[in-house]
Design an enzyme around this catalytic site. Structure first.
Site, PDB file in Angstrom:
ATOM      1  N   HIS A  58       0.496  -1.649   0.101  1.00 53.09           N
ATOM      2  CA  HIS A  58       0.002   0.109   0.302  1.00 53.09           C
ATOM      3  C   HIS A  58       0.925   1.097  -0.300  1.00 53.09           C
ATOM      4  O   HIS A  58      -0.024   2.835   0.715  1.00 53.09           O
ATOM      5  CB  HIS A  58      -1.064   0.581   1.565  1.00 53.09           C
ATOM      6  CG  HIS A  58      -0.386  -0.231   2.275  1.00 53.09           C
ATOM      7  ND1 HIS A  58      -1.380   0.499   3.855  1.00 53.09           N
ATOM      8  CD2 HIS A  58       1.067  -0.314   3.009  1.00 53.09           C
ATOM      9  CE1 HIS A  58       0.018   0.902   4.502  1.00 53.09           C
ATOM     10  NE2 HIS A  58       1.093  -0.069   4.615  1.00 53.09           N
ATOM     11  N   HIS A  59       2.424   1.385  -0.363  1.00 49.59           N
ATOM     12  CA  HIS A  59       3.473   2.495  -0.301  1.00 49.59           C
ATOM     13  C   HIS A  59       3.067   2.795  -1.761  1.00 49.59           C
ATOM     14  O   HIS A  59       3.546   3.689  -1.677  1.00 49.59           O
ATOM     15  CB  HIS A  59       4.087   2.802   0.878  1.00 49.59           C
ATOM     16  CG  HIS A  59       3.711   2.356   2.144  1.00 49.59           C
ATOM     17  ND1 HIS A  59       2.608   3.214   2.516  1.00 49.59           N
ATOM     18  CD2 HIS A  59       4.113   1.362   3.110  1.00 49.59           C
ATOM     19  CE1 HIS A  59       3.227   2.443   3.425  1.00 49.59           C
ATOM     20  NE2 HIS A  59       4.098   1.838   4.661  1.00 49.59           N
ATOM     21  N   CYS A  60       2.590   1.843  -2.463  1.00 48.82           N
ATOM     22  CA  CYS A  60       3.120   1.846  -3.431  1.00 48.82           C
ATOM     23  C   CYS A  60       2.049   2.805  -5.021  1.00 48.82           C
ATOM     24  O   CYS A  60       0.972   1.884  -4.624  1.00 48.82           O
ATOM     25  CB  CYS A  60       3.822   0.355  -4.744  1.00 48.82           C
ATOM     26  SG  CYS A  60       4.260   1.086  -6.450  1.00 48.82           S
ATOM     27  N   ASN A 102      -0.252   5.404   1.944  1.00 48.58           N
ATOM     28  CA  ASN A 102      -0.125   5.865   0.884  1.00 48.58           C
ATOM     29  C   ASN A 102      -0.077   6.295  -0.414  1.00 48.58           C
ATOM     30  O   ASN A 102      -0.694   7.204  -1.019  1.00 48.58           O
ATOM     31  CB  ASN A 102       0.407   7.782   1.447  1.00 48.58           C
ATOM     32  CG  ASN A 102       1.924   6.585   1.219  1.00 48.58           C
ATOM     33  OD1 ASN A 102       1.974   5.379   1.516  1.00 48.58           O
ATOM     34  ND2 ASN A 102       3.373   7.670   1.027  1.00 48.58           N
ATOM     35  N   GLN A 272       4.864  -4.261   3.525  1.00 50.52           N
ATOM     36  CA  GLN A 272       4.393  -3.421   4.763  1.00 50.52           C
ATOM     37  C   GLN A 272       3.577  -2.845   3.765  1.00 50.52           C
ATOM     38  O   GLN A 272       3.839  -3.170   2.284  1.00 50.52           O
ATOM     39  CB  GLN A 272       5.347  -2.596   4.702  1.00 50.52           C
ATOM     40  CG  GLN A 272       4.607  -0.782   5.353  1.00 50.52           C
ATOM     41  CD  GLN A 272       5.887  -0.242   5.688  1.00 50.52           C
ATOM     42  OE1 GLN A 272       6.974  -0.442   6.523  1.00 50.52           O
ATOM     43  NE2 GLN A 272       5.661   1.105   6.094  1.00 50.52           N
TER      44      GLN A 272
END
Length: 272
Positions: A58-60, A102, A272
């Site tokens: 979920h950070h990509c 993000n 993550q």
């Protein structure tokens, strides 16, 4: 490029590896998990639920990796469903990893088809203020938040989110880095609290007959694999996921061993 992958994964020695090694040993497993998330999205719509024991990067975002995440599997799964699966025009992302999601938030910033709920430790990575503008239901937690407060907030806000907008599919990012002692999460949730959290989300989805896709996201302790397996077995035993888990029969020891083995193998790749 090896350097780019080293930056995204935060593993500097990767920069010095030949790219064919990086492709095979680092990126191929991540691509496999990304494909699993997309496949699970289709399966969730077809049968009401699906779990990818991996994924949740979920950070990509669509144009930038980071935070160990090289592929935007949540974004890809949602866009695949919108474009390829009839009847899917609204999605809710429930992100309960300890970190702010993000990546998908940036991707769906101005997309009113996607409702994002995010519950995270306010003090840790990524602290992306711009991305927070995409969150429709934001719950910022303090260091060391424990079961009672956490589960109350999850229950209240999951119910509130699904009452506010009824989506055609839920993408549930079920990070286990909320576990007490996790070196990156900074929260203090017990194994039983994680199992209960997943139960709360699935009960809310299944009671409303909303298809749900679960990905396992972050978790940085060896015991998280067992907790994921225990949670899936709990969902199975409660009838929140169908009684057929590749092998039919509730309580079948082969089913239980299959889940535990899969969780153990794939959670080692879960990022993550």
């Amino acid at each position: 490029w090896s350097f780019v992958v080293a930056t995204i994964t935060e593993i500097p020695p990767v920069a010095f590896l030949p790219n064919f090694v990086v492709q095979r040993k680092v990126l191929k497993p991540l691509r496999t998990q990304t494909g699993g998330t997309i496949m699970a999205g289709k399966l969730a719509v077809d049968r009401g639920w699906a779990i990818n024991v991996g994924g949740g990067f979920h950070h990509c975002s669509s144009d930038k990796g980071g935070g160990f995440c090289a592929y935007a599997d949540i974004t890809l799964a949602v866009k695949f469903l919108f474009e390829r699966v009839q009847g899917v025009s609204k999605a809710t992302i429930i992100d309960l990893d300890a970190h702010q999601g993000n990546g998908h938030e940036r991707d769906f910033m101005d997309d009113h088809r996607v409702y994002i709920m995010d519950v995270y430790n306010r003090y840790i990575y990524p602290g992306d203020g711009f991305a927070k503008r995409a969150i429709k239901r934001k719950v910022e937690l303090e260091w060391g938040t424990e079961d009672t407060e956490y589960l109350q907030k999850v229950h209240t806000h999951v119910e509130g989110a699904l009452n506010e907008v009824k989506p055609d599919v839920i993408v549930y990012n079920a990070g286990t880095d909320i576990l007490d002692g996790d070196p990156l999460g900074g929260l203090a949730i017990s194994p039983q609290g994680i199992v209960k959290r997943d139960e709360v989300v699935f009960k809310a989805a299944r009671s409303r007959r909303i298809p749900i896709l679960m990905v396992t996201s972050g978790g940085y302790q060896k015991r998280t694999a067992r907790i994921i397996a225990d949670s899936i077995l709990n969902l199975h035993n409660l009838g929140l996921i169908d009684k057929e888990l590749a092998i039919s029969g509730a309580g079948n020891p082969k089913v239980e061993q299959m889940i535990r083995d899969s969780a153990k193998d794939l959670t080692n790749l879960s990022l993550q």
